[in-house]
Design a protein around this motif. Structure first.
Motif, PDB file in Angstrom:
ATOM      1  N   GLU A 156       0.490  -1.220   0.178  1.00 37.90           N
ATOM      2  CA  GLU A 156       0.090  -0.269  -0.142  1.00 37.90           C
ATOM      3  C   GLU A 156       1.138   1.526   0.034  1.00 37.90           C
ATOM      4  O   GLU A 156       0.415   2.253  -0.235  1.00 37.90           O
ATOM      5  CB  GLU A 156      -1.113   0.069   1.143  1.00 37.90           C
ATOM      6  CG  GLU A 156      -1.497  -1.015   1.036  1.00 37.90           C
ATOM      7  CD  GLU A 156      -2.835  -0.481   2.241  1.00 37.90           C
ATOM      8  OE1 GLU A 156      -4.009  -0.139   1.945  1.00 37.90           O
ATOM      9  OE2 GLU A 156      -2.678  -1.029   3.409  1.00 37.90           O
ATOM     10  N   ASP A 157       2.368   1.568   0.375  1.00 36.58           N
ATOM     11  CA  ASP A 157       3.194   2.196  -0.088  1.00 36.58           C
ATOM     12  C   ASP A 157       3.560   3.259  -1.102  1.00 36.58           C
ATOM     13  O   ASP A 157       3.760   4.037  -0.948  1.00 36.58           O
ATOM     14  CB  ASP A 157       4.174   1.661   1.404  1.00 36.58           C
ATOM     15  CG  ASP A 157       3.788   2.104   2.629  1.00 36.58           C
ATOM     16  OD1 ASP A 157       3.214   2.403   2.865  1.00 36.58           O
ATOM     17  OD2 ASP A 157       5.111   1.459   2.792  1.00 36.58           O
ATOM     18  N   SER A 158       3.152   2.182  -2.263  1.00 38.06           N
ATOM     19  CA  SER A 158       3.334   2.144  -3.425  1.00 38.06           C
ATOM     20  C   SER A 158       2.299   2.448  -4.481  1.00 38.06           C
ATOM     21  O   SER A 158       1.184   1.279  -4.029  1.00 38.06           O
ATOM     22  CB  SER A 158       4.512   0.762  -4.024  1.00 38.06           C
ATOM     23  OG  SER A 158       5.841   1.636  -3.387  1.00 38.06           O
ATOM     24  N   SER A 159       2.653   3.351  -5.359  1.00 37.54           N
ATOM     25  CA  SER A 159       0.837   2.970  -6.337  1.00 37.54           C
ATOM     26  C   SER A 159       1.467   2.302  -7.273  1.00 37.54           C
ATOM     27  O   SER A 159       2.621   1.618  -7.382  1.00 37.54           O
ATOM     28  CB  SER A 159       1.457   5.175  -6.852  1.00 37.54           C
ATOM     29  OG  SER A 159       2.389   4.887  -8.139  1.00 37.54           O
ATOM     30  N   VAL A 160       0.116   1.955  -8.114  1.00 35.22           N
ATOM     31  CA  VAL A 160       0.412   0.811  -9.244  1.00 35.22           C
ATOM     32  C   VAL A 160       1.419   1.673 -10.070  1.00 35.22           C
ATOM     33  O   VAL A 160       2.507   0.485 -10.871  1.00 35.22           O
ATOM     34  CB  VAL A 160      -0.905   1.160 -10.287  1.00 35.22           C
ATOM     35  CG1 VAL A 160      -0.221  -0.355 -11.148  1.00 35.22           C
ATOM     36  CG2 VAL A 160      -1.855  -0.081  -9.099  1.00 35.22           C
ATOM     37  N   ALA A 161       1.836   2.965 -10.348  1.00 35.15           N
ATOM     38  CA  ALA A 161       2.633   3.711 -11.508  1.00 35.15           C
ATOM     39  C   ALA A 161       3.868   3.167 -10.752  1.00 35.15           C
ATOM     40  O   ALA A 161       5.123   3.273 -11.511  1.00 35.15           O
ATOM     41  CB  ALA A 161       2.741   4.662 -11.440  1.00 35.15           C
TER      42      ALA A 161
END
Length: 273
Positions: free
Chosen positions: A90-95
């Motif tokens: 959850e700390d990182s975006s899909v991008a």
């Protein structure tokens, strides 16, 4: 006429495992071309550095074309370029996940596809893909990186079956922690959440401590040489004592017990184990 050198192309060759591997290959008698994303400096040693961004198909095609124009062949490709990412999913975006995959997975796919035609025409060649122990044992706060290495392992195994009959072999080298600047160069989570702050900091500290006493890049490079030169290569080569121990544990330790051991090491709540 002198003996013709075998020719190696190593991606991410300016530091860490890539640099150690390039130097080891020179000692093993290869003519070595190493890639760097930055502008290649003037030649100063035995490794010829060329500019290549494996995230760009055009850049990869230009680099491979340059080597083939100069050397007329590529006997060995070592896919080493890659990046890490430490953080909760959850700390990182899909991008950001896509950014990591573009380098760690699609970068290797681009270079493989670029060198394979010349290898197949010659009826010989070796591709060594640098994976990780996280390619067979995922760890918390490394989901994106572990997923990229799992993908690289599946790709490598499938590709090896496809090209083996044409004289080309594809093998994996799986290091554990290695004493490099890899941790310092990791991507930073682009959407860090407070809920994971304490656990993420704990994981970061554990990795920092592990890297401080880890195997050297030169130790991994020795395994790369073995994988590159074996007459009948194995599919996987673990690099270092920890990597070999984890491979044995994966095969022999019951899954639930291994899960509990991992959570204990990462200082995570063991409820439900």
């Amino acid at each position: 006429m002198g003996k013709r050198h075998l020719v190696a192309l190593v991606t991410g060759a300016t530091s860490g495992i890539g640099l150690a591997t390039s130097n080891a290959l020179v000692q093993a008698g290869y003519a070595v071309y190493g890639t760097t994303r930055r502008h290649a400096p003037e030649p100063t040693g035995d490794v010829s550095l060329i500019t290549c961004d494996v995230r760009s198909e055009e850049s990869v095609a230009d680099a491979v074309g340059f080597v083939l124009d100069r050397a007329d062949q590529i006997d060995l490709l070592v896919n080493n370029a890659g990046v890490g990412l430490l953080g909760a999913v959850e700390d990182s975006s899909v991008a950001q996940h896509q950014e990591l995959f573009d380098l760690n997975v699609f970068g290797a796919i681009r270079t493989c596809k670029a060198v394979l035609p010349s290898m197949r025409r010659r009826g010989s060649g070796r591709i060594v893909n640098i994976s990780s122990v996280l390619g067979f044992i995922p760890a918390p706060f490394s989901a994106a990186y572990a997923a990229s290495k799992h993908a690289l392992e599946a790709y490598s195994q499938s590709l090896d079956h496809e090209v083996r009959g044409q004289g080309v072999r594809v093998v994996l080298v799986e290091p554990a922690y290695t004493r490099t600047s890899f941790d310092a160069n990791m991507l930073k989570p682009d959407h860090p959440k407070d809920e994971y702050l304490k656990a993420r900091a704990g994981a970061d500290k554990l990795i920092e401590q592990a890297i401080a006493k880890a195997d050297t890049p030169e130790a991994v490079a020795k395994v790369v040489i073995r994988a590159a030169t074996a007459r009948s290569p194995a599919l996987r080569y673990q690099a270092g004592g920890l990597a070999r121990s984890l491979e044995v544990a994966r095969k022999l330790v019951p899954e639930k017990m291994l899960d509990g051991m991992l959570r204990k090491q990462m200082q995570l709540d063991r409820t439900g184990t």
